[in-house]
Scaffold this motif. Structure first.
Motif, mmCIF file in Angstrom:
data_model
loop_
_atom_site.group_PDB
_atom_site.id
_atom_site.type_symbol
_atom_site.label_atom_id
_atom_site.label_comp_id
_atom_site.label_asym_id
_atom_site.label_seq_id
_atom_site.Cartn_x
_atom_site.Cartn_y
_atom_site.Cartn_z
ATOM 1 N N GLU A 16 -5.598 19.588 70.108
ATOM 2 C CA GLU A 16 -4.138 19.309 69.504
ATOM 3 C C GLU A 16 -4.185 17.538 68.961
ATOM 4 O O GLU A 16 -4.904 16.983 68.700
ATOM 5 N N ILE A 17 -3.254 17.680 68.009
ATOM 6 C CA ILE A 17 -3.272 16.730 67.170
ATOM 7 C C ILE A 17 -2.213 15.800 67.099
ATOM 8 O O ILE A 17 -0.772 16.734 66.443
ATOM 9 N N GLU A 18 -1.479 15.092 66.967
ATOM 10 C CA GLU A 18 -0.408 14.261 67.288
ATOM 11 C C GLU A 18 0.254 13.801 65.562
ATOM 12 O O GLU A 18 -0.620 13.018 64.962
ATOM 13 N N LEU A 19 0.883 14.144 64.935
ATOM 14 C CA LEU A 19 1.402 14.684 63.805
ATOM 15 C C LEU A 19 3.303 12.858 63.705
ATOM 16 O O LEU A 19 2.355 12.523 62.505
ATOM 17 N N ILE A 20 3.236 13.315 64.401
ATOM 18 C CA ILE A 20 4.183 11.882 64.815
ATOM 19 C C ILE A 20 4.870 11.791 65.942
ATOM 20 O O ILE A 20 4.548 12.116 67.177
ATOM 21 N N HIS A 21 4.305 10.088 65.772
ATOM 22 C CA HIS A 21 4.040 9.448 67.521
ATOM 23 C C HIS A 21 6.058 9.315 67.590
ATOM 24 O O HIS A 21 6.079 8.874 66.767
ATOM 25 N N LEU A 73 -9.049 19.755 63.551
ATOM 26 C CA LEU A 73 -9.202 17.827 63.275
ATOM 27 C C LEU A 73 -8.505 17.582 62.444
ATOM 28 O O LEU A 73 -8.195 18.208 61.241
ATOM 29 N N LEU A 74 -7.278 15.829 62.563
ATOM 30 C CA LEU A 74 -6.899 15.494 61.109
ATOM 31 C C LEU A 74 -7.216 14.360 61.362
ATOM 32 O O LEU A 74 -7.838 13.443 61.981
ATOM 33 N N HIS A 75 -8.261 13.890 60.022
ATOM 34 C CA HIS A 75 -8.346 12.644 59.617
ATOM 35 C C HIS A 75 -7.855 12.053 57.662
ATOM 36 O O HIS A 75 -8.429 13.353 57.559
ATOM 37 N N ASP A 76 -7.204 11.085 58.084
ATOM 38 C CA ASP A 76 -7.512 11.315 56.613
ATOM 39 C C ASP A 76 -6.334 11.560 55.553
ATOM 40 O O ASP A 76 -7.179 12.025 54.417
ATOM 41 N N ASN A 77 -5.396 12.549 56.424
ATOM 42 C CA ASN A 77 -4.395 13.403 55.489
ATOM 43 C C ASN A 77 -5.379 14.481 54.848
ATOM 44 O O ASN A 77 -4.703 15.422 54.112
ATOM 45 N N TRP A 78 -6.602 15.215 55.351
ATOM 46 C CA TRP A 78 -6.565 16.236 55.986
ATOM 47 C C TRP A 78 -6.834 16.955 57.065
ATOM 48 O O TRP A 78 -7.350 16.074 57.950
ATOM 49 N N GLU A 123 0.395 17.193 53.219
ATOM 50 C CA GLU A 123 1.961 16.113 51.872
ATOM 51 C C GLU A 123 2.497 15.669 53.058
ATOM 52 O O GLU A 123 3.497 16.408 53.781
ATOM 53 N N TRP A 124 2.597 13.992 53.291
ATOM 54 C CA TRP A 124 3.738 13.937 53.929
ATOM 55 C C TRP A 124 5.138 13.586 53.801
ATOM 56 O O TRP A 124 4.909 12.997 52.298
ATOM 57 N N LEU A 125 6.671 14.293 54.523
ATOM 58 C CA LEU A 125 7.330 13.765 53.456
ATOM 59 C C LEU A 125 8.099 12.565 53.711
ATOM 60 O O LEU A 125 9.152 12.445 53.489
ATOM 61 N N ASP A 126 7.798 12.262 55.575
ATOM 62 C CA ASP A 126 8.430 10.937 55.585
ATOM 63 C C ASP A 126 6.314 10.083 55.868
ATOM 64 O O ASP A 126 6.188 10.401 56.860
ATOM 65 N N LYS A 127 6.824 8.763 55.917
ATOM 66 C CA LYS A 127 4.845 8.349 55.520
ATOM 67 C C LYS A 127 5.145 8.237 57.165
ATOM 68 O O LYS A 127 6.699 7.334 58.061
ATOM 69 N N PRO A 128 4.299 8.450 58.619
ATOM 70 C CA PRO A 128 4.818 8.079 60.161
ATOM 71 C C PRO A 128 4.374 6.771 59.921
ATOM 72 O O PRO A 128 3.181 6.164 59.906
#
Length: 259
Positions: free
Chosen positions: A142-147, A215-220, A241-246
């Protein structure tokens, strides 16, 4: 906050056609990946640069190489996260194959809507009414995208389906249902009261056939995709590409408490 967009950036083909997983990614973008291949479960590990160039590799070569030592992993390696927050998606019901009536299969599986059966029949290469339901579901990573609520999950889903005629397995046991597996990389929102229909879940990140790790790291976004008889395994790299900066988790918690 809105879910980000994912733009495919790079495909790194791997040497074999079996299962694969991510060992991790370094801060500078070096990708460590592991393959398990062939019926005997041979092991290979590779390290790739961020542009896909091979840096290091070890391979048992189906037993020909008897002196294989695992790759030495760096101390700062960023590793995939197991499905702790999204474990609500985990489910174990029916056996992998058996007899529908004797085992009360319909009571053991998670049911599917007609729309889901129609959508899944093409992927499973079955008639819609053959698909009985979900026999098993497991979040591989799992990857947490938006806390703290929005996650990207790499998930293995096993479907039970009815056979037109009774069969006999290698041990002489009869069965009239069997199961097939689909791997999916999809969004999961903890705030939703009901799970989204599978017919929509499987289209969150189209083009992936067997996503097995993420895995998510540094916007990749890095995805390990298992192979098949016709296609080798690979690592797929997506730009996020973040539509809203988390917000960082601690700032998000403060905003939730204090507004």
């Amino acid at each position: 906050m809105r879910a980000p967009l994912f733009h495919h950036h790079l495909t790194i083909p791997l040497p074999h056609h079996g299962d694969c997983s991510l060992l991790g990614v370094t801060p500078e973008g070096h990708i460590y990946v592991e393959e398990i291949y062939a019926d005997d479960g041979w092991l290979a590990q590779h390290c790739y640069a961020s542009d896909g160039g091979l840096l290091r590799s070890v391979d048992e070569l189906e037993g020909q190489n008897t002196t294989v030592q695992p790759l030495e992993l760096p101390d700062d390696l960023i590793t995939p996260k197991t499905g702790w927050h999204t474990m609500a998606l985990n489910f174990t019901g029916a056996r992998h194959r058996g007899m529908r009536v004797n085992e009360r299969l319909a009571d053991l599986v998670q049911p599917l809507s007609i729309a889901d059966k129609m959508a899944l029949s093409g992927r499973l290469k079955l008639q819609p009414m053959q698909v009985v339901g979900v026999a098993e579901s497991y979040v591989l990573a799992e990857i947490e995208l938006i806390h703290p609520h929005l996650f990207l999950t790499c998930r293995r889903i096993r479907f039970a389906y009815a056979l037109p005629t009774e069969q006999i397995d290698a041990d002489g046991e009869p069965y009239d249902y069997d199961t097939l597996v689909i791997y999916a990389l999809h969004l999961f929102d903890l705030t939703l009261e009901e799970e989204r229909p599978l017919s929509t879940v499987l289209d969150d990140l189209p083009g992936l056939t067997r996503p097995m790790d993420c895995l998510l790291h540094d916007n990749w976004l890095y995805v390990a995709e298992g192979g098949s008889a016709e296609r080798s395994s690979s690592v797929q790299v997506w730009r996020v590409e973040w539509l809203d900066k988390p917000l960082p988790p601690d700032e998000a918690l403060q905003k939730k408490i204090y507004g």
